[in-house]
Design a protein around this motif. Structure first.
Motif, PDB file in Angstrom:
ATOM      1  N   ARG A 480       0.832  -1.211   0.000  1.00  0.00           N
ATOM      2  CA  ARG A 480       0.000   0.000   0.000  1.00  0.00           C
ATOM      3  C   ARG A 480       0.860   1.252   0.000  1.00  0.00           C
ATOM      4  O   ARG A 480       0.496   2.281  -0.580  1.00  0.00           O
ATOM      5  CB  ARG A 480      -0.891   0.001   1.252  1.00  0.00           C
ATOM      6  CG  ARG A 480      -1.774   1.248   1.410  1.00  0.00           C
ATOM      7  CD  ARG A 480      -2.779   1.356   0.269  1.00  0.00           C
ATOM      8  NE  ARG A 480      -3.861   2.259   0.558  1.00  0.00           N
ATOM      9  CZ  ARG A 480      -3.958   3.514   0.098  1.00  0.00           C
ATOM     10  NH1 ARG A 480      -2.989   4.006  -0.655  1.00  0.00           N
ATOM     11  NH2 ARG A 480      -5.016   4.252   0.374  1.00  0.00           N
ATOM     12  N   THR A 481       2.022   1.172   0.620  1.00  0.00           N
ATOM     13  CA  THR A 481       2.866   2.342   0.803  1.00  0.00           C
ATOM     14  C   THR A 481       3.831   2.547  -0.352  1.00  0.00           C
ATOM     15  O   THR A 481       3.921   3.642  -0.910  1.00  0.00           O
ATOM     16  CB  THR A 481       3.654   2.224   2.118  1.00  0.00           C
ATOM     17  OG1 THR A 481       2.728   1.950   3.180  1.00  0.00           O
ATOM     18  CG2 THR A 481       4.410   3.494   2.428  1.00  0.00           C
ATOM     19  N   VAL A 482       4.571   1.491  -0.726  1.00  0.00           N
ATOM     20  CA  VAL A 482       5.609   1.642  -1.756  1.00  0.00           C
ATOM     21  C   VAL A 482       5.460   0.658  -2.899  1.00  0.00           C
ATOM     22  O   VAL A 482       6.317   0.595  -3.771  1.00  0.00           O
ATOM     23  CB  VAL A 482       7.021   1.512  -1.144  1.00  0.00           C
ATOM     24  CG1 VAL A 482       7.274   2.623  -0.150  1.00  0.00           C
ATOM     25  CG2 VAL A 482       7.221   0.150  -0.492  1.00  0.00           C
ATOM     26  N   GLY A 483       4.386  -0.124  -2.918  1.00  0.00           N
ATOM     27  CA  GLY A 483       4.156  -1.014  -4.044  1.00  0.00           C
ATOM     28  C   GLY A 483       4.844  -2.355  -3.962  1.00  0.00           C
ATOM     29  O   GLY A 483       4.590  -3.241  -4.768  1.00  0.00           O
ATOM     30  N   LEU A 484       5.731  -2.520  -2.992  1.00  0.00           N
ATOM     31  CA  LEU A 484       6.504  -3.750  -2.858  1.00  0.00           C
ATOM     32  C   LEU A 484       6.588  -4.130  -1.391  1.00  0.00           C
ATOM     33  O   LEU A 484       6.388  -3.300  -0.502  1.00  0.00           O
ATOM     34  CB  LEU A 484       7.921  -3.561  -3.415  1.00  0.00           C
ATOM     35  CG  LEU A 484       8.016  -3.161  -4.885  1.00  0.00           C
ATOM     36  CD1 LEU A 484       9.410  -2.650  -5.189  1.00  0.00           C
ATOM     37  CD2 LEU A 484       7.702  -4.351  -5.781  1.00  0.00           C
ATOM     38  N   VAL A 485       6.911  -5.390  -1.139  1.00  0.00           N
ATOM     39  CA  VAL A 485       7.108  -5.830   0.234  1.00  0.00           C
ATOM     40  C   VAL A 485       8.494  -5.380   0.694  1.00  0.00           C
ATOM     41  O   VAL A 485       9.370  -5.088  -0.112  1.00  0.00           O
ATOM     42  CB  VAL A 485       6.961  -7.358   0.367  1.00  0.00           C
ATOM     43  CG1 VAL A 485       5.577  -7.789  -0.040  1.00  0.00           C
ATOM     44  CG2 VAL A 485       8.014  -8.077  -0.468  1.00  0.00           C
ATOM     45  N   GLY A 486       8.670  -5.321   2.013  1.00  0.00           N
ATOM     46  CA  GLY A 486       9.991  -5.036   2.553  1.00  0.00           C
ATOM     47  C   GLY A 486      10.135  -3.709   3.254  1.00  0.00           C
ATOM     48  O   GLY A 486      11.195  -3.407   3.794  1.00  0.00           O
ATOM     49  N   LEU A 487       9.079  -2.886   3.274  1.00  0.00           N
ATOM     50  CA  LEU A 487       9.169  -1.605   3.976  1.00  0.00           C
ATOM     51  C   LEU A 487       9.294  -1.851   5.474  1.00  0.00           C
ATOM     52  O   LEU A 487       8.569  -2.651   6.049  1.00  0.00           O
ATOM     53  CB  LEU A 487       7.923  -0.772   3.678  1.00  0.00           C
ATOM     54  CG  LEU A 487       7.851   0.605   4.341  1.00  0.00           C
ATOM     55  CD1 LEU A 487       8.886   1.547   3.722  1.00  0.00           C
ATOM     56  CD2 LEU A 487       6.455   1.193   4.196  1.00  0.00           C
ATOM     57  N   GLY A 488      10.206  -1.127   6.122  1.00  0.00           N
ATOM     58  CA  GLY A 488      10.432  -1.348   7.541  1.00  0.00           C
ATOM     59  C   GLY A 488       9.519  -0.562   8.454  1.00  0.00           C
ATOM     60  O   GLY A 488       9.464  -0.827   9.645  1.00  0.00           O
ATOM     61  N   ALA A 489       8.793   0.414   7.914  1.00  0.00           N
ATOM     62  CA  ALA A 489       7.974   1.292   8.750  1.00  0.00           C
ATOM     63  C   ALA A 489       6.744   0.572   9.281  1.00  0.00           C
ATOM     64  O   ALA A 489       6.352  -0.494   8.798  1.00  0.00           O
ATOM     65  CB  ALA A 489       7.552   2.519   7.951  1.00  0.00           C
ATOM     66  N   LEU A 490       6.114   1.190  10.287  1.00  0.00           N
ATOM     67  CA  LEU A 490       4.890   0.661  10.887  1.00  0.00           C
ATOM     68  C   LEU A 490       3.649   1.346  10.346  1.00  0.00           C
ATOM     69  O   LEU A 490       2.560   0.765  10.354  1.00  0.00           O
ATOM     70  CB  LEU A 490       4.932   0.845  12.406  1.00  0.00           C
ATOM     71  CG  LEU A 490       6.041   0.123  13.152  1.00  0.00           C
ATOM     72  CD1 LEU A 490       6.121   0.630  14.587  1.00  0.00           C
ATOM     73  CD2 LEU A 490       5.793  -1.379  13.139  1.00  0.00           C
ATOM     74  N   GLY A 491       3.799   2.582   9.923  1.00  0.00           N
ATOM     75  CA  GLY A 491       2.653   3.337   9.452  1.00  0.00           C
ATOM     76  C   GLY A 491       3.098   4.456   8.543  1.00  0.00           C
ATOM     77  O   GLY A 491       4.285   4.788   8.446  1.00  0.00           O
ATOM     78  N   VAL A 492       2.118   5.042   7.844  1.00  0.00           N
ATOM     79  CA  VAL A 492       2.397   6.171   6.966  1.00  0.00           C
ATOM     80  C   VAL A 492       1.161   7.043   6.915  1.00  0.00           C
ATOM     81  O   VAL A 492       0.031   6.546   6.970  1.00  0.00           O
ATOM     82  CB  VAL A 492       2.799   5.700   5.548  1.00  0.00           C
ATOM     83  CG1 VAL A 492       1.652   4.974   4.866  1.00  0.00           C
ATOM     84  CG2 VAL A 492       3.258   6.867   4.683  1.00  0.00           C
ATOM     85  N   SER A 493       1.386   8.345   6.843  1.00  0.00           N
ATOM     86  CA  SER A 493       0.280   9.278   6.638  1.00  0.00           C
ATOM     87  C   SER A 493       0.483   9.972   5.304  1.00  0.00           C
ATOM     88  O   SER A 493       1.540  10.560   5.053  1.00  0.00           O
ATOM     89  CB  SER A 493       0.222  10.325   7.747  1.00  0.00           C
ATOM     90  OG  SER A 493      -0.725  11.323   7.428  1.00  0.00           O
ATOM     91  N   PHE A 494      -0.535   9.879   4.461  1.00  0.00           N
ATOM     92  CA  PHE A 494      -0.529  10.621   3.206  1.00  0.00           C
ATOM     93  C   PHE A 494      -1.281  11.940   3.351  1.00  0.00           C
ATOM     94  O   PHE A 494      -1.447  12.664   2.379  1.00  0.00           O
ATOM     95  CB  PHE A 494      -1.176   9.782   2.102  1.00  0.00           C
ATOM     96  CG  PHE A 494      -0.481   8.477   1.848  1.00  0.00           C
ATOM     97  CD1 PHE A 494       0.813   8.443   1.375  1.00  0.00           C
ATOM     98  CD2 PHE A 494      -1.125   7.274   2.087  1.00  0.00           C
ATOM     99  CE1 PHE A 494       1.457   7.236   1.139  1.00  0.00           C
ATOM    100  CE2 PHE A 494      -0.497   6.057   1.853  1.00  0.00           C
ATOM    101  CZ  PHE A 494       0.806   6.040   1.377  1.00  0.00           C
ATOM    102  N   GLY A 495      -1.731  12.238   4.539  1.00  0.00           N
ATOM    103  CA  GLY A 495      -2.546  13.419   4.792  1.00  0.00           C
ATOM    104  C   GLY A 495      -3.969  12.990   5.055  1.00  0.00           C
ATOM    105  O   GLY A 495      -4.339  12.683   6.200  1.00  0.00           O
ATOM    106  N   PRO A 496      -4.791  12.911   4.022  1.00  0.00           N
ATOM    107  CA  PRO A 496      -6.177  12.470   4.222  1.00  0.00           C
ATOM    108  C   PRO A 496      -6.325  10.968   4.419  1.00  0.00           C
ATOM    109  O   PRO A 496      -7.414  10.495   4.723  1.00  0.00           O
ATOM    110  CB  PRO A 496      -6.880  12.935   2.945  1.00  0.00           C
ATOM    111  CG  PRO A 496      -5.805  12.996   1.919  1.00  0.00           C
ATOM    112  CD  PRO A 496      -4.550  13.387   2.647  1.00  0.00           C
ATOM    113  N   VAL A 497      -5.263  10.222   4.211  1.00  0.00           N
ATOM    114  CA  VAL A 497      -5.284   8.760   4.357  1.00  0.00           C
ATOM    115  C   VAL A 497      -4.118   8.335   5.235  1.00  0.00           C
ATOM    116  O   VAL A 497      -2.988   8.788   5.049  1.00  0.00           O
ATOM    117  CB  VAL A 497      -5.195   8.047   2.990  1.00  0.00           C
ATOM    118  CG1 VAL A 497      -5.086   6.540   3.176  1.00  0.00           C
ATOM    119  CG2 VAL A 497      -6.401   8.388   2.123  1.00  0.00           C
ATOM    120  N   ILE A 498      -4.419   7.474   6.206  1.00  0.00           N
ATOM    121  CA  ILE A 498      -3.401   6.856   7.058  1.00  0.00           C
ATOM    122  C   ILE A 498      -3.437   5.357   6.813  1.00  0.00           C
ATOM    123  O   ILE A 498      -4.510   4.751   6.779  1.00  0.00           O
ATOM    124  CB  ILE A 498      -3.670   7.150   8.545  1.00  0.00           C
ATOM    125  CG1 ILE A 498      -3.448   8.642   8.852  1.00  0.00           C
ATOM    126  CG2 ILE A 498      -2.803   6.290   9.458  1.00  0.00           C
ATOM    127  CD1 ILE A 498      -3.911   9.055  10.231  1.00  0.00           C
TER     128      ILE A 498
END
Length: 880
Positions: A480-498
């Motif tokens: 959902r965040t970067v299009g691929l598996v492997g992101l180390g983060a727990l969450g992301v805010s795009f502004g109107p979408v978390i």
């Protein structure tokens, strides 16, 4: 004669060396392929002194010069041959390549045509070069028609050389925009080229580029590694590796690109990559400087001009932005890559609405810019336009089904049918159906509380509803965040979408999903207030600071590693802090940068008051740079504030810093001998690590009294630390062994008041508090567990019973509902317990409805029947 012309060029360029002249063409080619470019240039130059110099020698010489960025010299060598042999077409393609590398488009096109018309031996390559030139200049249909020729050529040929197969593959790759299955044909042709001549590295590099273009970074990495194993100085393989590292978020991408520039200082694509990396650091001036150097080499580079436009745009330079766009349009009026680069740069700088708008312009300009459709769809998803985003991703996928990002995202969107949406006044909570009923019980209240508190702090209210997506699979969140598996983060805010991990995405105790949500919602406020212009370091630092202000124990805390990094000079100045997030130089640097940035925010508030943080966000929203924001709000330069911050840091942690012994620390996982530990602890009572390690050793030996002495000393040296292996945990264990439950509970209370994701410690504390008769303390510990890992049925049953014993029926009802949401085996019993809590709270109508549900599941359930009778009796006694 050729001899006279070339020897004059040699004298001018000082290429003749003292090495023996008796060298073979094979030696020169070997030197070239292994990356010994200066040797290759010297060998070719020596060979060219012969009469007559062969075409292969002059071509090789020019090619070697071009490989190290000596394009003008390569052009002179090729032109000398063309002038000496005006009837020979053999160096016209080489001359055209040298001209094109310098942006001399018309001269390059003329040279390519001469090679084609006069049927040079490399006319096939010239034909490809001319088609590419026309494609990049906006003559798309004519270029595609030319690319078609290469398929016929391949089908007619009985056998082809490695070079010819590479040319065919490259042409077919361009045709993939019309027929995506041709990407596979291109890959096969490249493979055939490699098989035909394993020493020809060009097709391997192009395969790596193709894989990276389709987001297959692992495959790309292998291709580039194979090339560099043969030629560790191959500039395009070094550049490909840098771009792959940037894609994967690995440290060292800029350094790898600069390695390519050391070989070829005029490699325009490498300058562009370095500039893009600088844009991620929000160092716009440095990025523009790199792009100017690129454009000095090739003023017609569309990629460099597009990234220059992005730099000017992000910098807020409207005039410079318009000028860069104008230059692009004058070269190729239908170049969608301009707007795709603008979309990518905007998204990387968290300006997602603008990214979507730029991507929309890309597809309006070129209806076959599948990359544009993908960027449009991805960024529409980020701003909450789910259906529109999905439609554009489907267009992108039809045009290019080999784009892994697009495919993965569409696969993820297909799972949304299994998600349930819970709507509150300000939020849409989207979660997998099987856990939505449980998590929404807690998240709805937490979200409203966080919104109100943040709105009060900042005097700002973002547009609602805010969409919050929780993913049971971390891989899904990563996609959902970067299009691929492997992101180390727990969450992301795009502004109107978390978007964030659900607690089920991790093992119990790995993170606190409540504080993660609070962190991301804080970002929504920061992005909105700053018009998405807040720098990464400030937004992350402020979000961690908000976590700490939200609940006791939430947010990152100081650690021995962080303090040791400071003592070793590894913490960054405020002006450099962005690079700690985007270009870390050691594994722990990202985590340390989060905490350091939060301390900077704490320091600013301490010095200038809480309104300073708000004013800084507003300043960024006005388009001010960090330098301008600091001068306007803090009346100081960034470096001056940074210097004062480090003074504050050392004052704040003076005690723990004095207790660190960086030189004494052993590698992770290694323990010194017991005798050495005992000596350290005895001789240096101020050494935190020695006191802790020796206390732990004594605890393992059940020498409890002495263990407690050393562990308490360690705690006194560094009371702020409650992370893994802290003195609090070991002291609690020592006191439990000694039978002092109250002291053990006190240590665990302190531990869980600092460490936000200590599942086992909270569970143990709840047990101790209950044994000590402290039901409220036990309930508080279990409440903390809810935001760590809420999936244990016993947790909710215990907490419901505790609240019932305390007469807090609202809490008991909430926990009985949570137990039901976990789909217990004995559903009738769970319904009965909920009805009982509702009845005790005075909610008789709700209790009656719930107990009837219990009886539907178990009609002869005696306790439920008795409760129903009691409820009805009470209802009948009410005055009408």
């Amino acid at each position: 004669m050729l001899y006279r012309v070339l020897s004059a060029a040699l004298a001018l360029l000082a290429l003749v060396t003292s090495r023996p002249a008796a060298q073979s063409l094979a030696d020169a080619e070997t030197a070239f392929r292994s990356g010994r470019y200066e040797d290759a240039i010297s060998l070719y130059a020596r060979l060219a002194e012969g009469e007559p110099a062969s075409v292969a020698i002059v071509r090789g010489w020019a090619r070697a010069l071009a490989e190290v960025g000596r394009y003008a010299d390569a052009e002179r060598v090729a032109r000398a041959h063309a002038e000496s042999f005006p009837d020979s077409p053999e160096l016209w393609n080489t001359l055209g390549e040298a001209r094109y590398a310098r942006g001399e488009v018309n001269g390059a096109a003329e040279a390519f045509r001469r090679a084609i018309q006069d049927e040079a031996s490399d006319a096939l390559e010239a034909r490809l070069n001319l088609a590419i030139l026309r494609y990049e200049r906006g003559e798309r249909e004519a270029a595609l028609s030319e690319f078609d020729y290469f398929i016929d050529f391949y089908n007619r040929a009985e056998s082809l050389t490695s070079e010819e197969l590479t040319v065919v593959a490259s042409a077919v790759r361009y045709l993939g925009v019309e027929e995506p299955e041709l990407y596979q044909d291109a890959l096969r042709a490249y493979d055939e080229a490699i098989d035909a001549d394993p020493g020809n590295l060009e097709p391997r590099v192009k395969v790596g580029d193709l894989f990276l273009e389709k987001y297959r970074s692992g495959d790309a990495a292998k291709e580039f590694e194979d090339v560099l194993a043969v030629n560790p100085r191959h500039p395009l393989a070094l550049l490909g590796t840098a771009r792959r590292m940037r894609f994967d978020g690995e440290p060292g991408a800029a350094e790898m690109a600069r390695r390519g520039l050391e070989v070829n200082p005029n490699l325009v694509a490498a300058r562009v990559t370095v500039a893009e990396l600088l844009l991620e650091l929000e160092d716009y001036d440095a990025a523009i400087a790199e792009l100017r150097r690129a454009l000095e080499v090739n003023p017609s580079s569309l990629e460099a001009l597009a990234v220059l436009a992005a730099s000017r745009y992000l910098q807020g330079d409207v005039g410079g932005f318009d000028e860069a766009r104008r230059r692009v349009s004058s070269i190729n009026p239908v170049y969608a890559g301009l707007y795709n680069k603008l979309a990518e740069a905007s998204a990387r700088n968290r300006r997602y609405q603008e990214a979507a708008e730029f991507a929309r312009q890309a597809v309006e300009l070129d209806g076959k810019s599948w990359r544009g459709f993908a960027l449009l769809g991805i960024n529409q998803l980020r701003i909450g336009e789910i259906e529109q985003g999905k439609q554009n991703l489907e267009v992108a996928f039809r045009g290019d089904p080999y784009d892994v990002w697009t495919k993965n995202t569409l696969d993820l969107l297909d799972t949304f049918d299994d998600y349930s949406e819970t709507r509150t006044g300000r939020f849409v909570l989207a979660m997998a159906g099987q856990e939505s009923a449980l998590l929404s019980i807690y998240l709805a209240d937490l979200a409203d509380d966080a919104f109100e508190r943040l709105a009060g702090l900042y005097g700002y209210r973002p547009a609602t509803p805010i969409r919050v997506e929780l993913y049971r699979s971390h891989a899904d969140f990563s996609v959902r965040t970067v299009g691929l598996v492997g992101l180390g983060a727990l969450g992301v805010s795009f502004g109107p979408v978390i978007a964030m991990d659900s607690p089920s995405a991790r093992q119990a105790g790995e993170f606190n999903w409540g504080s993660t949500f609070w962190h991301e919602l804080a970002h929504t406020f920061h992005l909105g207030m700053s018009d998405h212009r807040v720098p990464r370091w400030f937004s992350e630092g402020l979000a961690v600071y908000e976590e700490r202000r939200a609940m006791p124990g939430w947010g990152d805390d100081v650690s021995p590693g962080f303090l040791t990094a400071h003592l070793r000079g590894q913490l960054l100045s405020i002006g450099e802090l962005n690079s700690g997030f985007t270009r870390p130089t050691y594994p722990e640097q990202v985590g340390y940068s989060y905490y350091q940035a939060s301390l900077v925010c704490e320091f600013i508030e301490r010095e200038a008051g809480p309104q300073a943080l708000v004013s800084m966000l507003n300043g960024y929203g006005q388009g001010l740079s960090t330098v301008q924001v600091f001068r306007q709000v803090l009346a100081a330069d960034v470096d001056e504030v940074s210097d004062r911050f480090f003074v504050y840091l050392e004052e704040r942690f003076a005690g723990p810093l004095a207790a660190m012994r960086p030189a004494r620390r052993l590698p992770h996982g290694e323990n010194p001998p017991r005798e050495l530990l005992a000596e350290w602890a005895k001789n240096d009572p101020g050494d935190y690590y020695a006191q802790l390690a020796f206390g732990r050793t004594l605890l393992e030996e059940d020498v409890l009294a002495d263990a407690i002495v050393h562990l308490k000393r360690a705690k006194s040296l560094f009371p702020e630390y409650a992370g893994p292996g802290s003195p609090y945990w070991h002291l609690a264990a020592a006191y439990r062994k000694a039978g002092d439950l109250a002291a053990a509970a006190a240590e665990l209370e302190a531990l869980t008041g600092i460490n936000e994701h200590e599942y086992q410690a909270n569970l143990m504390l709840a047990d101790l508090r209950e044994r000590l008769g402290d039901k409220r303390g036990a309930a508080a510990a279990l409440e903390r567990i809810i935001f760590i890992y809420p999936y244990e049925l016993d947790l909710h049953a215990r907490l419901a019973n505790l609240y019932a014993d305390l007469g807090e029926w609202g809490g008991a009802i909430r926990e009985r509902k949570a137990a039901l949401a976990l789909d217990p085996v004995d559903r009738a019993e769970a319904l009965y317990q909920l009805a009982l809590a509702q009845w005790k709270s005075g909610a008789s109508d709700e209790a009656r409805r719930t107990v009837l549900q219990a009886l539907e599941s178990a009609p002869s359930f005696e306790a439920a029947l008795e409760l129903l009778l009691e409820i009805r009796g009470s209802t009948e006694e009410r005055p009408r």
